[in-house]
Scaffold this motif. Structure first.
Motif, mmCIF file in Angstrom:
data_model
loop_
_atom_site.group_PDB
_atom_site.id
_atom_site.type_symbol
_atom_site.label_atom_id
_atom_site.label_comp_id
_atom_site.label_asym_id
_atom_site.label_seq_id
_atom_site.Cartn_x
_atom_site.Cartn_y
_atom_site.Cartn_z
ATOM 1 N N GLY A 16 0.743 -1.092 0.124
ATOM 2 C CA GLY A 16 0.282 -0.183 -0.339
ATOM 3 C C GLY A 16 1.376 1.339 0.040
ATOM 4 N N ALA A 17 0.147 2.805 -0.601
ATOM 5 C CA ALA A 17 0.807 3.547 -0.178
ATOM 6 C C ALA A 17 0.069 5.014 0.045
ATOM 7 N N ASP A 18 -0.041 4.510 2.082
ATOM 8 C CA ASP A 18 -0.776 5.384 2.855
ATOM 9 C C ASP A 18 -2.153 5.022 2.201
ATOM 10 N N PHE A 69 1.605 -7.998 5.035
ATOM 11 C CA PHE A 69 1.280 -6.707 4.399
ATOM 12 C C PHE A 69 2.666 -5.138 4.617
ATOM 13 N N PHE A 70 2.586 -4.720 3.290
ATOM 14 C CA PHE A 70 3.224 -3.896 3.475
ATOM 15 C C PHE A 70 3.153 -2.664 3.257
ATOM 16 N N MET A 71 3.185 -1.336 4.739
ATOM 17 C CA MET A 71 2.978 0.241 3.616
ATOM 18 C C MET A 71 4.277 0.625 3.579
ATOM 19 N N VAL A 72 4.295 0.592 2.556
ATOM 20 C CA VAL A 72 5.602 2.213 2.111
ATOM 21 C C VAL A 72 5.891 2.849 2.113
ATOM 22 N N MET A 85 6.763 1.931 -4.622
ATOM 23 C CA MET A 85 6.203 0.617 -4.055
ATOM 24 C C MET A 85 6.169 -0.546 -5.862
ATOM 25 N N VAL A 86 6.211 -0.041 -6.693
ATOM 26 C CA VAL A 86 5.694 -1.148 -8.263
ATOM 27 C C VAL A 86 7.381 -1.920 -8.102
ATOM 28 N N GLY A 87 8.693 -1.143 -7.697
ATOM 29 C CA GLY A 87 10.049 -2.061 -8.059
ATOM 30 C C GLY A 87 9.798 -2.441 -7.058
ATOM 31 N N VAL A 88 8.982 -2.512 -5.315
ATOM 32 C CA VAL A 88 9.583 -3.578 -4.291
ATOM 33 C C VAL A 88 8.791 -4.463 -5.214
ATOM 34 N N ALA A 89 7.211 -4.870 -5.226
ATOM 35 C CA ALA A 89 6.563 -5.489 -5.989
ATOM 36 C C ALA A 89 7.076 -6.485 -7.384
ATOM 37 N N GLY A 90 8.190 -5.866 -7.810
ATOM 38 C CA GLY A 90 8.799 -6.502 -8.855
ATOM 39 C C GLY A 90 9.710 -6.998 -8.516
ATOM 40 N N ALA A 115 -0.400 -4.577 -5.503
ATOM 41 C CA ALA A 115 -0.151 -2.575 -5.205
ATOM 42 C C ALA A 115 -1.162 -1.764 -5.235
ATOM 43 N N HIS A 116 -1.559 -0.993 -4.767
ATOM 44 C CA HIS A 116 -2.398 -0.408 -4.407
ATOM 45 C C HIS A 116 -2.504 0.870 -4.654
ATOM 46 N N SER A 117 -3.032 1.876 -4.611
ATOM 47 C CA SER A 117 -3.315 3.186 -5.174
ATOM 48 C C SER A 117 -4.558 3.632 -5.513
ATOM 49 N N PHE A 118 -4.041 4.809 -5.772
ATOM 50 C CA PHE A 118 -5.534 5.688 -6.753
ATOM 51 C C PHE A 118 -4.863 5.342 -8.467
#
Length: 327
Positions: free
Chosen positions: A45-47, A65-68, A75-80, A91-94
């Protein structure tokens, strides 16, 4: 009820996902249900835990669960990286931030290596009161252009569980475009199946085929009722699988209907309308054609009803577009 979700390639990657998410109408509950049967699923997540419905995951499976923080590119780099290590990251955001803001990271760290990262965006198009900075009117165009990327926009809570299962069953990156549900989902609406690469005919008609997705499906059905009173019969297609598109269905509709109209909460450039137009052009069919969407403009701040009215996205605007083609 069990929804059987093909993987779009003639098989089933993991039927557990379909079984786990079959009854879920909330995205957050569908993701949690899938994660409870597959320990590879992790949530980033991104807050924005509350608006992205990831509080269910956070509170139940906190170790995955990882709040970056407010740093979507990271976050996308971490997900990769997590995907390369064997995880299946969500990976979540608007919508606007999980696509446009992080486009290079998505392209090079997710799409190029074809990693099973699932990008989940909320508040598509003009369905936000947070102003132009939050209006995702180009996100489908951006994600469609990336090789290996699948793009899914379910019609609503009735299809979200099946969409999550299909995203998991696809062995590669997925962009899942979701609308925020206000209040509890309507439990009386029948659950809908979803198959990647297949559209769903919601209503059969003879005069015009309306191809739409997401929350616009409901508005399209409303417009179809209005057209019926004018002796115009409309087929309404829920094209929740925007990429891969159901090209065979689009070509068939173009041959069997005098008119084809696309209807989307997105720019008319590069989105669902463009995808359908490409198929029709290559098919050799010549129906009268129109696109109803955001017409190559930035919008402004305002409520969703106000923005839909000003920028031509209401059921009435779709009705008038069809009437204009018919005359």
């Amino acid at each position: 009820m069990t929804l059987t979700i093909p993987d779009g390639m003639g098989g089933f990657r993991d039927i557990r996902y379909a079984e786990a998410t079959a009854g879920a109408r909330s995205y957050g509950k569908a993701l949690l249900a899938a994660a409870e049967v597959d320990p590879r699923i992790v949530c980033l997540g991104a807050d924005l835990s509350q608006p992205t419905q990831t509080t269910y995951f956070r509170d139940t499976l906190p170790e995955r669960f990882f709040m970056v923080g407010i740093q979507e590119a990271n976050m996308v780099g971490v997900a990769g990286g997590m995907a390369r290590a064997g995880d299946i990251p969500f990976a979540h955001s608007f919508c606007v931030f999980i696509t446009r803001r992080v486009y290079d990271q998505v392209a090079m760290q997710v799409a190029y290596p074809k990693l099973p990262v699932k990008l989940v965006g909320f508040i598509p198009g003009l369905t936000t009161e947070l102003g132009v900075s939050h209006q995702a009117i180009d996100d489908i165009a951006l994600m469609r252009a990336l090789p290996n990327m699948a793009v899914i926009e379910p019609s609503g809570p009735e299809q979200v569980g099946a969409a999550v299962a299909a995203a998991l069953a696809f062995d590669g990156p997925v962009y899942l475009r979701l609308s925020l549900s206000k209040g509890a989902p309507d439990e009386t609406t029948p659950l809908q199946q979803f198959e990647l690469g297949r559209g769903t005919i919601m209503r059969e008609g003879a005069d015009v085929a309306v191809v739409t997705s997401g929350a616009m499906v409901g508005h399209a059905l409303e417009a179809a009722e209005m057209l019926e009173r004018e002796n115009l019969s409309a087929t309404v297609v829920n094209m929740a699988s925007i990429k891969p598109l159901d090209s065979a269905l689009v070509a068939r509709l173009a041959r069997s209907h005098k008119m084809v109209v696309t209807y989307e909460n997105h720019s008319t450039i590069g989105g669902l309308g463009s995808a359908v137009a490409e198929v029709i052009a290559l098919s050799g069919s010549t129906p009268r054609f129109a696109m109803v969407g955001v017409n190559d403009v930035f919008a402004e701040g305002g409520s969703t009803p106000y923005l839909f009215g000003k920028y031509g996205l209401t059921a009435g605007d779709l009705y008038r577009a069809v009437k204009g083609l018919a005359n």
